[in-house]
Design a protein around this motif. Structure first.
Motif, short mmCIF file in Angstrom:
data_model
loop_
_atom_site.label_atom_id
_atom_site.label_comp_id
_atom_site.label_asym_id
_atom_site.label_seq_id
_atom_site.Cartn_x
_atom_site.Cartn_y
_atom_site.Cartn_z
N ASN A 37 20.92 3.97 -20.85
CA ASN A 37 20.62 5.39 -21.74
C ASN A 37 19.55 5.83 -21.88
O ASN A 37 19.51 7.11 -22.36
CB ASN A 37 21.45 4.75 -23.12
CG ASN A 37 22.85 4.26 -22.97
OD1 ASN A 37 23.64 4.83 -22.10
ND2 ASN A 37 23.36 3.40 -23.72
N SER A 38 18.59 5.05 -21.62
CA SER A 38 17.30 5.59 -22.00
C SER A 38 16.72 6.31 -20.86
O SER A 38 15.45 6.92 -21.02
CB SER A 38 16.25 4.40 -22.43
OG SER A 38 16.15 3.43 -21.18
N LYS A 39 17.06 6.08 -19.66
CA LYS A 39 16.64 6.80 -18.33
C LYS A 39 17.58 6.93 -17.32
O LYS A 39 18.52 6.25 -17.19
CB LYS A 39 15.26 6.01 -17.94
CG LYS A 39 15.39 4.75 -17.73
CD LYS A 39 14.17 3.77 -17.40
CE LYS A 39 14.29 2.57 -17.07
NZ LYS A 39 13.14 1.69 -16.83
N PHE A 40 17.23 7.92 -16.61
CA PHE A 40 18.12 8.17 -15.29
C PHE A 40 17.81 7.43 -14.31
O PHE A 40 18.49 7.10 -13.14
CB PHE A 40 18.14 9.64 -14.91
CG PHE A 40 19.00 10.48 -15.90
CD1 PHE A 40 19.86 9.98 -16.97
CD2 PHE A 40 18.89 12.06 -15.86
CE1 PHE A 40 20.66 10.68 -17.54
CE2 PHE A 40 19.56 12.65 -16.67
CZ PHE A 40 20.54 12.08 -17.74
N GLY A 41 16.36 7.29 -14.05
CA GLY A 41 15.75 6.35 -12.78
C GLY A 41 14.40 6.01 -13.22
O GLY A 41 13.90 6.03 -14.33
N ASP A 42 13.94 5.35 -12.17
CA ASP A 42 12.54 4.57 -12.46
C ASP A 42 11.87 4.44 -11.19
O ASP A 42 12.52 4.12 -10.10
CB ASP A 42 13.10 3.16 -12.89
CG ASP A 42 11.81 2.26 -13.54
OD1 ASP A 42 10.98 2.72 -14.11
OD2 ASP A 42 11.69 1.17 -12.99
N TYR A 43 10.66 4.47 -11.41
CA TYR A 43 9.49 4.23 -10.25
C TYR A 43 8.60 2.82 -10.49
O TYR A 43 8.05 2.93 -11.79
CB TYR A 43 8.84 5.10 -9.82
CG TYR A 43 7.70 4.91 -8.81
CD1 TYR A 43 7.97 4.49 -7.43
CD2 TYR A 43 6.40 5.03 -9.26
CE1 TYR A 43 6.87 4.04 -6.65
CE2 TYR A 43 5.24 4.62 -8.41
CZ TYR A 43 5.75 3.95 -7.14
OH TYR A 43 4.66 3.57 -6.34
N ARG A 44 8.66 1.84 -9.74
CA ARG A 44 7.53 0.70 -9.88
C ARG A 44 6.70 0.89 -8.64
O ARG A 44 7.20 0.67 -7.40
CB ARG A 44 8.13 -0.57 -10.25
CG ARG A 44 9.14 -0.56 -11.40
CD ARG A 44 9.59 -1.78 -11.75
NE ARG A 44 10.58 -1.74 -12.88
CZ ARG A 44 10.94 -2.63 -13.47
NH1 ARG A 44 10.85 -4.09 -12.99
NH2 ARG A 44 11.64 -2.67 -14.71
N ALA A 45 5.34 0.73 -9.06
CA ALA A 45 4.25 0.67 -7.70
C ALA A 45 4.08 -0.56 -7.16
O ALA A 45 4.87 -1.54 -7.79
CB ALA A 45 2.89 1.18 -8.44
N PRO A 46 3.65 -0.80 -6.09
CA PRO A 46 3.55 -2.17 -5.43
C PRO A 46 2.67 -3.17 -6.31
O PRO A 46 1.88 -2.72 -7.04
CB PRO A 46 2.63 -1.94 -4.31
CG PRO A 46 2.89 -0.26 -3.91
CD PRO A 46 3.04 0.16 -5.24
N TYR A 47 3.36 -4.31 -6.44
CA TYR A 47 2.65 -5.31 -7.40
C TYR A 47 3.29 -6.70 -7.20
O TYR A 47 4.48 -6.72 -6.74
CB TYR A 47 3.05 -4.93 -8.87
CG TYR A 47 2.76 -5.84 -9.91
CD1 TYR A 47 1.42 -5.84 -10.39
CD2 TYR A 47 3.49 -7.00 -10.45
CE1 TYR A 47 0.92 -7.07 -11.37
CE2 TYR A 47 3.06 -7.89 -11.35
CZ TYR A 47 1.83 -7.87 -11.69
OH TYR A 47 1.52 -8.84 -12.51
N ALA A 48 2.27 -7.49 -7.00
CA ALA A 48 2.58 -9.14 -6.84
C ALA A 48 3.37 -9.35 -5.44
O ALA A 48 4.40 -9.86 -5.43
CB ALA A 48 3.28 -9.52 -7.93
N GLY A 49 3.07 -8.61 -4.50
CA GLY A 49 3.45 -8.65 -3.19
C GLY A 49 4.82 -8.00 -2.91
O GLY A 49 5.40 -7.93 -1.89
N LYS A 50 5.18 -7.29 -4.03
CA LYS A 50 6.35 -6.26 -3.78
C LYS A 50 5.75 -5.02 -3.46
O LYS A 50 4.85 -4.41 -4.00
CB LYS A 50 7.25 -6.37 -5.05
CG LYS A 50 7.94 -7.67 -5.45
CD LYS A 50 9.01 -7.57 -6.54
CE LYS A 50 9.63 -8.84 -6.75
NZ LYS A 50 10.46 -8.71 -8.02
N GLY A 51 6.59 -4.04 -2.75
CA GLY A 51 6.25 -2.91 -2.35
C GLY A 51 6.95 -1.70 -3.31
O GLY A 51 7.18 -2.00 -4.46
N HIS A 52 7.01 -0.58 -2.92
CA HIS A 52 7.57 0.49 -3.73
C HIS A 52 9.08 0.35 -4.03
O HIS A 52 9.65 0.07 -3.25
CB HIS A 52 7.41 2.02 -2.95
CG HIS A 52 5.92 2.44 -2.85
ND1 HIS A 52 5.11 2.92 -3.72
CD2 HIS A 52 5.46 2.39 -1.56
CE1 HIS A 52 3.73 3.08 -3.25
NE2 HIS A 52 4.04 2.80 -1.68
#
Length: 205
Positions: A37-52
């Protein structure tokens, strides 16, 4: 299953090949998410070995899904160029969002009313397409019809009692600038609601 075929279920079909290429080019984990409900989408930058990582709500109509997807890829592209030096919705992101939306204008994917609303929005994109009410309303015209008892806050008469999906019950009060003051009946706390927040009517005054 072929990525383009999956994307065609959620996007205008002509947009799916380019989004598929972006996912590969940027080496991005792209997730079709549950409703938030609070958002349509989300982006998370590379962190702790995970990519985009990008996620977009599964229940958006195709045009809203595409606008949200481009919004999040603009975040990714901006992070690649500037890392943490750029503000989340600063000039760098705005310029990338404009550029990345252009191919879909050239393909004439959007209906005229949405294209006009996006053009106005792109003059100064906000943090969320939800926060531009003109664009939000244009996108919502293409939603699947809602249940009869679902309304937006702005359409409710003053003092109407309504509830949210989580069961909390509120009473609509006065408008305060762009939002409506609403009182939660159980706690008497005042909350500010977007005019286009979707709620269920309990009792109309």
């Amino acid at each position: 299953m072929d990525k383009v075929k999956v994307l065609e279920r959620y996007l205008p079909p002509e947009a799916a090949p380019l989004i598929s290429r972006w996912i590969d080019y940027f080496k991005c984990e792209f997730k079709i998410s549950r409703n938030r409900n609070s958002k349509f989408g989300d982006y998370r930058a590379p962190y702790a070995g995970k990519g985009h990582r990008i996620s977009v709500n599964y229940d958006l109509n195709p045009y809203a899904f595409l606008v949200t997807t481009v919004h999040e890829f603009a975040h990714l592209h901006t992070w690649n160029e500037h890392k943490h030096k750029a503000k989340p919705h600063g000039a760098e992101w705005k310029n990338n969002f404009k550029r990345m939306m252009q191919p879909f204008f050239e393909k004439d994917i959007f209906p005229a009313d949405i294209k006009h609303a996006i053009s106005n929005y792109l003059d100064n994109p906000a943090a969320s397409s939800c926060s531009d009410l003109n664009l939000y309303r244009s996108l919502r015209k293409y939603d699947t019809p809602k249940e009869a008892d679902v309304h937006t806050v702005e359409k409710l008469p003053h003092k109407t009692i309504f509830k949210l999906k989580d069961g909390r019950i509120f009473r609509k009060e006065d408008k305060l600038r762009k939002r409506y003051k609403c009182v939660e009946l159980s706690t008497k706390r005042v909350y500010l609601f977007s005019p286009v927040a979707e709620v269920e009517v309990v009792q109309q005054q």
